[in-house]
Design a protein around this motif. Structure first.
Motif, short mmCIF file in Angstrom:
data_model
loop_
_atom_site.label_atom_id
_atom_site.label_comp_id
_atom_site.label_asym_id
_atom_site.label_seq_id
_atom_site.Cartn_x
_atom_site.Cartn_y
_atom_site.Cartn_z
N LEU A 1 0.66 -1.18 0.06
CA LEU A 1 -0.07 -0.10 -0.15
C LEU A 1 0.83 1.28 0.02
O LEU A 1 0.61 2.15 -0.84
CB LEU A 1 -1.03 -0.12 1.29
CG LEU A 1 -1.98 -1.03 0.89
CD1 LEU A 1 -3.01 -1.13 2.46
CD2 LEU A 1 -3.14 -0.75 0.00
N ASP A 2 1.90 1.19 0.67
CA ASP A 2 2.72 2.33 0.71
C ASP A 2 3.66 2.65 -0.35
O ASP A 2 3.66 3.57 -1.01
CB ASP A 2 3.81 2.40 2.02
CG ASP A 2 3.06 2.30 3.50
OD1 ASP A 2 2.31 3.36 3.31
OD2 ASP A 2 3.46 1.43 4.16
N TYR A 3 3.88 1.48 -1.18
CA TYR A 3 4.60 1.43 -2.25
C TYR A 3 3.92 2.01 -3.41
O TYR A 3 4.33 3.06 -4.06
CB TYR A 3 5.08 0.09 -2.74
CG TYR A 3 6.00 0.02 -4.00
CD1 TYR A 3 6.99 0.74 -4.26
CD2 TYR A 3 5.43 -0.91 -4.95
CE1 TYR A 3 7.78 0.78 -5.49
CE2 TYR A 3 6.09 -1.02 -6.13
CZ TYR A 3 7.23 -0.22 -6.44
OH TYR A 3 7.78 -0.23 -7.59
N VAL A 4 2.50 1.66 -3.42
CA VAL A 4 1.60 2.12 -4.60
C VAL A 4 1.56 3.28 -4.25
O VAL A 4 1.39 4.32 -5.36
CB VAL A 4 0.40 1.22 -4.44
CG1 VAL A 4 -0.61 2.01 -5.39
CG2 VAL A 4 0.64 -0.18 -4.84
N ALA A 5 1.16 4.07 -3.04
CA ALA A 5 1.15 5.46 -2.84
C ALA A 5 2.37 6.42 -3.21
O ALA A 5 2.39 7.37 -3.80
CB ALA A 5 0.96 5.90 -1.28
N SER A 6 3.29 5.92 -3.11
CA SER A 6 4.62 6.32 -3.61
C SER A 6 4.62 6.44 -4.97
O SER A 6 5.14 7.42 -5.43
CB SER A 6 6.12 5.61 -3.01
OG SER A 6 5.93 5.59 -1.59
N ILE A 7 4.30 5.39 -5.74
CA ILE A 7 4.42 5.43 -7.21
C ILE A 7 3.44 6.59 -7.51
O ILE A 7 3.65 7.21 -8.52
CB ILE A 7 4.05 4.00 -7.79
CG1 ILE A 7 5.25 2.97 -7.52
CG2 ILE A 7 3.66 4.26 -9.45
CD1 ILE A 7 4.77 1.70 -7.99
#
Length: 711
Positions: free
Chosen positions: A288-294
């Motif tokens: 979830l954090d990775y997708v938000a960062s992308i």
């Protein structure tokens, strides 16, 4: 059970709401209708409770103590009972906290003569004693004779019949507390699982709960802490600008486990217990954090308010989940970003959400080039190319405006007045707003008001909008477009082009307004199509030097280190003269070929960070530091230069944050004003010489300027 008894049992910790119940979602109209029905003695539904000495996880901080014996669990009727608690007690019930009540239904007022119900309106109620807060009436703080006295003071004549009516109505409201709230009970012998099944059956046939909410209730049966765990993650994501509801998490889990967007019943069974916990661990800790960062770094989405449908993130999350949390390569990211943009402007998930997710998640699972195929699906249904006609009459609520916003951010566009980049709005004062280029007040005078729907839609068209900071919008006022855009272009020569605004002054005349719209529609459609197509153009991967490698190479003609902006590490105190050294270095870089200044790095390359400067600025944080730095730079060089020639960022070296300023070469000589030791101001001209900034003497300046700034 009487309403008053139910409220007492809540206060006495004898009646609880289980954690698997959804949150309080009623709105003020729902509260008004409930009270109106109670006043009129209409049926208001029943309450379903379960008496048990083995309750499930409970909402709120209270923990069940088995010494209490049997307690009641409210399975159905929570929205009504919570509303009544707030209106009668005037407080939030103990199983909720204030932030969890998204719609506070307290403050309902009643006209004790007509029994009309409204929320407070000063113009309607301030001087009319008949209007009373219904909570005060419930708590017997309102007496009819006091209302009569206040009416008579105002000169109103109150007859005996009217007096009796006021008294009868007041008592009728008070007596609602004695009204029976019909109660159905689940047998004591029922298990938690059986109680949840009953809850499901009661709600499944109605429209009050969605499939996702019912699925969440079932998940809570075999994983009691699930709801609170999900809410903690949602709160964390909200702090980053990504706001989701609990049902979004359920869709994500269904997608990750079954590659489905429908058939929520697959999550109901306790056989999911281990797999759903394992899936959540990966989602919570990585995906979830990775997708938000992308989405923030590559799609320029800074807040979910900018997104037409957040459910377009579900396939992206599932795709990353299927990768086991591994990072995607650049080309994969660009493909998913391109698909995301088209999913927004072509309204992929505005309707038939579960069915479309079924198809798309199946593609994610089976296709080798998933986002290519997903884009082909959109192309089957809608044209991909954006045409100028699509902008006609479209307001900022249209998905195209979201794409315009992301595109402008990608170009490095900035505010017309403050010079703050659209990606760098700092604090409430610099919050982004969407301002009319041609003021509506002036367009209205020419017939573009609400009385002409077609022309009104043109006045509100998104092509008549620029994105400004709130500060700039407030200061702009109702200047004519010609005066406003002319002043902006003079101050920031490139800013109009960066926001795709026609630069022909004739189009800025109000009589040419529709010509302006046509020109901007054409410009935006061309630029947006090129932008979307260019996202997945193959380019040779660049191998940039890392920050650590840059520091290891040491200072040079295009790189300088400064320990701090204003904190003197030697003296252990604030030294504002250090700010002048930073200004001198930037001027020297700008007068040469440009360069990079790292603040928070010592001359020998030791990374010190910004904590000293944060302390020097009054225990500040990054935002306050950047605002202070920009104020210094704007004062020294002017907002135009800073906005167009200086890029400020805050990278980390290991776990230590520093400030990086990338300075472009100036198009004209940059002279700064400094004070000597006697406080006298002097103009100075600095250039780079090796790894230091040097002042040029008057004898050298002429030849340098002739060589460096020759036409």
């Amino acid at each position: 059970m009487k309403i008053s008894t139910a409220l007492d049992k809540i206060d006495e910790y004898q009646l609880f709401v289980p954690a698997f119940q959804r949150e309080y979602v009623w709105k003020r109209d729902d509260a008004k209708q409930l009270v109106d029905s109670l006043i009129k003695e209409y049926p208001t539904g029943t309450m379903l409770t379960w008496e048990t000495n083995n309750p499930p996880e409970l909402k709120g901080p209270y923990k069940y103590d088995e010494k209490q014996g049997a307690v009641r669990i409210l399975l159905d009727g929570q929205q009504r009972l919570t509303t009544l608690y707030m209106l009668i007690r005037g407080q939030i019930p103990p199983y909720y906290t204030a932030p969890e009540i998204l719609n506070d239904t307290r403050g309902l007022h009643v006209n004790v003569e007509t029994l009309e119900l409204e929320y407070y309106s000063k113009t309607k109620m301030a001087n009319d004693p008949r209007w009373q807060n219904i909570t005060d009436v419930f708590q017997r703080k309102v007496r009819a004779k006091d209302i009569v006295r206040d009416l008579e003071k105002k000169g109103d004549e109150v007859s005996r019949e009217r007096d009796d009516l006021l008294d009868d109505n007041t008592r009728a409201i008070e007596n609602i507390l004695d009204r029976e709230f019909p109660e159905q009970t689940v047998p004591v012998k029922a298990t938690v699982r059986e109680a949840i099944d009953i809850f499901y059956k009661v709600n499944a046939s109605g429209v009050s709960l969605t499939d996702a909410e019912l699925a969440l209730a079932q998940i809570s049966g075999y994983w009691p802490e699930a709801r609170d765990i999900f809410k903690r993650k949602l709160s964390e994501l909200q702090g980053k600008g990504y706001v989701f509801k609990l049902d979004f998490i359920v869709y994500v889990l269904l997608g990750c486990l079954y590659h489905l967007g429908s058939d929520m019943k697959k999550l109901h069974g306790p056989e999911n217990n281990e797999t759903i916990r394992d899936a959540w661990k990966l989602l919570d800790e990585q995906v979830l954090d990775y997708v938000a960062s992308i989405m923030r770094s590559h799609a320029f989405v800074d807040h979910t308010d900018e997104i037409n449908s957040v459910y377009a993130l579900v396939p992206i999350i599932v795709y990353c989940f299927d990768k086991g949390g591994q990072h995607l390569n650049d080309y994969e990211i660009r493909k998913l970003v391109k698909w995301f943009y088209y999913s927004q402007i072509r309204s992929r998930y505005v309707n038939q959400l579960p069915q479309k997710l079924d198809r798309d998640l199946r593609t994610i699972k089976e296709a080798e080039n998933a986002f290519d195929e997903l884009l082909a699906v959109i192309k089957e249904e809608r044209r991909l190319e954006i045409t100028p006609d699509e902008f006609v009459g479209r307001s900022i609520s249209h998905p195209l405006f979201g794409l315009v916003r992301w595109y402008l951010k990608s170009k490095g566009a900035f505010c017309f007045t403050t010079g703050v980049k659209l990606r760098q709005a700092m604090g409430e004062k610099y919050k982004l707003e969407n301002d009319h280029i041609f003021p509506f007040s002036r367009l209205k005078a020419l017939g573009y008001g609400r009385e002409n729907r077609l022309k009104y839609s043109l006045a509100q068209e998104l092509t008549n909008r620029a994105i400004l900071t709130q500060f700039a919008n407030r200061s702009k006022g109702a200047m004519t477009a010609k005066d406003y855009l002319g002043a902006v272009k003079e101050r920031f020569p490139d800013v109009l082009a960066l926001q795709c605004i026609p630069e022909d002054p004739e189009l800025w005349e109000i009589e040419n307004y529709e010509g302006f719209l046509q020109a901007r529609r054409k410009k935006l459609s061309e630029d947006l199509n090129a932008f979307l197509e260019g996202i997945t153009e193959t380019k040779p991967p660049a191998v940039p030097i890392t920050l650590e490698e840059m520091i290891a190479e040491g200072e040079g003609e295009e790189l300088e280190f400064k320990s701090s902006l204003r904190w003197d590490f030697v003296e252990g105190s604030v030294n504002k003269k250090l700010e002048d050294v930073v200004v001198k270095t930037i001027a020297a870089f700008a007068n040469g070929q440009g360069g990079t200044l790292l603040i928070g790095v010592q001359d020998d390359g030791e990374v010190l960070g910004l904590e000293g400067d944060y302390h020097a600025l009054g225990e500040a944080d990054r935002d306050k530091f950047e605002l202070h730095l920009r104020n210094i730079l704007n004062k020294s060089f002017g907002t135009s230069f800073v906005a167009s020639r200086v890029r400020v960022s805050f990278p980390s070296v290991g776990d230590t944050e520093i400030c990086q300023l990338d300075i472009q070469s100036s198009a004209k000589p940059l002279v700064i004003t400094v004070k000597d030791k006697n406080g006298q101001t002097q103009e100075k001209f600095y250039v780079r010489s090796g790894n230091s900034s040097q002042e040029i003497s008057l004898s050298e300046m002429q030849s340098y300027l002739a060589e460096r700034f020759r036409a």
